[in-house]
Design an enzyme around this catalytic site. Structure first.
Site, short mmCIF file in Angstrom:
data_model
loop_
_atom_site.label_atom_id
_atom_site.label_comp_id
_atom_site.label_asym_id
_atom_site.label_seq_id
_atom_site.Cartn_x
_atom_site.Cartn_y
_atom_site.Cartn_z
N ALA A 1 0.86 -1.18 0.00
CA ALA A 1 0.00 0.00 0.00
C ALA A 1 0.90 1.23 0.00
O ALA A 1 2.07 1.15 0.41
CB ALA A 1 -0.89 -0.01 1.23
N GLY B 1 0.68 -5.11 0.92
CA GLY B 1 -0.54 -5.21 0.12
C GLY B 1 -0.28 -5.85 -1.25
O GLY B 1 -1.19 -6.43 -1.84
N GLU C 1 5.05 -5.00 7.00
CA GLU C 1 4.31 -3.94 7.69
C GLU C 1 4.83 -3.67 9.10
O GLU C 1 4.78 -2.57 9.60
CB GLU C 1 2.81 -4.30 7.77
CG GLU C 1 2.08 -4.26 6.43
CD GLU C 1 2.09 -5.57 5.68
OE1 GLU C 1 2.96 -6.43 5.96
OE2 GLU C 1 1.24 -5.74 4.79
N GLU D 1 -0.39 -9.43 -0.59
CA GLU D 1 -1.80 -9.75 -0.31
C GLU D 1 -2.63 -9.78 -1.59
O GLU D 1 -3.52 -10.62 -1.74
CB GLU D 1 -2.36 -8.75 0.70
CG GLU D 1 -1.73 -8.93 2.07
CD GLU D 1 -2.08 -7.84 3.06
OE1 GLU D 1 -2.38 -8.17 4.21
OE2 GLU D 1 -2.04 -6.65 2.69
N1 DAK Z 1 4.61 3.24 -0.66
C1 DAK Z 1 4.99 4.42 -1.21
N2 DAK Z 1 6.11 4.56 -1.95
C2 DAK Z 1 6.89 3.48 -2.12
C3 DAK Z 1 6.57 2.22 -1.55
C4 DAK Z 1 5.35 2.12 -0.79
N3 DAK Z 1 4.92 0.97 -0.26
N4 DAK Z 1 7.55 1.34 -1.88
C5 DAK Z 1 8.44 2.02 -2.62
N5 DAK Z 1 8.05 3.31 -2.77
C6 DAK Z 1 8.72 4.37 -3.51
C7 DAK Z 1 9.95 4.89 -2.73
O1 DAK Z 1 9.54 5.82 -1.76
C8 DAK Z 1 10.75 5.49 -3.86
O2 DAK Z 1 10.18 6.74 -4.19
P1 DAK Z 1 11.07 8.09 -4.23
O3 DAK Z 1 11.72 8.18 -2.90
O4 DAK Z 1 12.06 7.84 -5.33
O5 DAK Z 1 10.09 9.17 -4.53
C9 DAK Z 1 10.50 4.55 -5.03
O6 DAK Z 1 9.30 3.86 -4.71
C10 DAK Z 1 11.61 3.51 -5.20
O7 DAK Z 1 11.80 2.88 -3.95
P2 DAK Z 1 13.22 2.76 -3.24
O8 DAK Z 1 14.10 3.93 -3.60
O9 DAK Z 1 12.95 2.54 -1.79
O10 DAK Z 1 13.81 1.46 -3.92
P3 DAK Z 1 14.83 0.40 -3.31
O11 DAK Z 1 15.18 -0.51 -4.42
O12 DAK Z 1 15.94 1.08 -2.55
O13 DAK Z 1 13.96 -0.42 -2.22
C11 DAK Z 1 11.98 -1.61 -1.42
C12 DAK Z 1 12.87 -1.20 -2.65
C13 DAK Z 1 10.76 -2.33 -1.97
C14 DAK Z 1 12.80 -2.61 -0.54
C15 DAK Z 1 11.62 -0.36 -0.61
O14 DAK Z 1 11.08 0.61 -1.51
C16 DAK Z 1 10.61 -0.64 0.46
O15 DAK Z 1 10.96 -1.15 1.53
N6 DAK Z 1 9.33 -0.26 0.22
C17 DAK Z 1 8.28 -0.36 1.20
C18 DAK Z 1 7.81 -1.80 1.33
C19 DAK Z 1 6.74 -1.92 2.41
O16 DAK Z 1 6.96 -1.60 3.59
N7 DAK Z 1 5.56 -2.37 2.00
C20 DAK Z 1 4.45 -2.56 2.90
C21 DAK Z 1 3.66 -1.28 2.96
S1 DAK Z 1 2.29 -1.36 4.12
C22 DAK Z 1 -5.31 -1.82 3.56
C23 DAK Z 1 -4.91 -2.80 2.68
C24 DAK Z 1 -3.57 -3.12 2.60
C25 DAK Z 1 -2.65 -2.44 3.36
C26 DAK Z 1 -3.05 -1.45 4.22
C27 DAK Z 1 -4.38 -1.14 4.33
N8 DAK Z 1 -6.66 -1.48 3.66
C28 DAK Z 1 -7.66 -2.28 2.92
C29 DAK Z 1 -7.11 -0.37 4.44
C30 DAK Z 1 -1.24 -2.77 3.18
C31 DAK Z 1 -0.23 -2.13 3.84
C32 DAK Z 1 1.11 -2.19 3.27
O17 DAK Z 1 1.34 -2.75 2.23
#
Ligand code: DAK
Length: 257
Positions: free
Chosen positions: A65, A108, A131, A111
């Protein structure tokens, strides 16, 4: 602005949806999830669409997400937005959904892949529910679907640490059907979708329903559900055609009736 690229008839009866927010690794913002759900609901109603493939790009299926979008939300925003109904709508689709996953399938994104009926992964795919590292827990089925798919001990390990796991691990643990070289993952998913699309559509729909019930019902109730769907198919023209074609030693001509 659209966050999807949708192509119909990429193979006979097969529609392809590409998540297209590459600059954010296909982070699932609300607009994208809304557009995806509406597109899926509409394709689900089209007779000419028999199977749907969802993919991202080589680097990311979806990295979760959109953290930037939800960072400042409060519980009331979450309740009012009620995004979960979107995910429930995807769960109720009748047509088979195949996720073609390369690169990151996180949070997400993982998921969403698990919400699909089949996952085909490239050897570069990385799965995870990270998360916990941003102070929350999976919210769209991760604690339930990952646990059912790979078992409690592994699901605990990966959900409590937020670590990623590889395509090979996902295959060994039964989360994905198969892992293929990165150049082939989409091809493989589309060919599989085409094979399913060539099957009698009502039987495909009732088989999908019955397999999904295996996650929800007791064995007794699941067997009862399966039996009812089996009996129902004897009311279709395709059952008559399928069995007649077998006896006449010719390929069947499905009508979808
Ligand atoms: N959200 C927003 N931006 C993201 C992102 C994310 N989840 N993942 C990556 N990006 C963006 C980065 O911010 C970056 O943007 P800029 O800084 O260049 O503007 C760009 O994508 C490239 O990412 P990185 O520079 O970080 O790239 P790397 O290769 O260094 O790292 C990475 C890749 C995938 C390891 C890293 O980006 C990362 O850790 N991303 C976050 C992964 C994460 O934590 N995902 C879980 C998010 S929480 C719901 C349903 C579902 C959910 C919630 C509610 N409802 C029905 C209400 C789900 C929640 C989640 O998924």
């Amino acid at each position: 602005m659209s966050f999807l690229i949708v192509e119909k008839e990429v193979r006979p009866g097969v529609a392809l949806i590409r998540l297209n927010r590459p600059e954010s690794l296909n982070a699932l913002n609300r607009a994208l999830v809304g557009e995806l759900t509406e597109t899926l609901l509409s394709l689900d109603k089209e007779d000419s669409v028999r199977a749907i493939v969802i993919t991202g790009n080589e680097r990311a299926f979806a990295a979760g997400a959109d953290i930037k979008e939800m960072a400042n939300d409060g519980v009331v925003d979450m309740l009012l937005l009620d995004q979960f109904q979107r995910w429930d709508q995807i769960k109720r689709l009748k047509k088979p959904l195949i996720a073609a996953v390369s690169g990151y399938a996180l949070g997400g994104g993982c998921e969403l892949a698990m919400l699909c009926d089949i996952i085909i992964a490239s050897e570069t795919a990385q799965f995870g529910q990270p998360e916990i590292k941003i102070g929350v827990i999976p919210g769209a089925g991760g604690t339930q679907r990952l646990t059912r798919a790979i078992g409690k001990s592994r699901a605990m390990e990966y959900i409590l640490t937020g670590r990623f796991f590889s395509a090979k691990q996902a295959e060994a643990w039964g989360l994905v059907s198969r892992v293929v070289p990165v150049e082939l993952y989409l091809e493989e998913a589309l060919n599989l979708a085409a094979e399913i699309a060539a099957m009698p559509p009502i039987a495909v729909q009732l088989a999908k329903q019955a397999v999904n019930k295996a996650y929800e019902l007791s064995l007794e109730e699941g067997l009862h559900f399966e039996r009812r769907n089996f009996y129902l198919l004897f009311a279709t023209e395709d059952q008559k055609e399928g069995m007649r074609a077998f006896m006449e030693k010719r390929p069947p001509q499905w009508k979808g009736k």
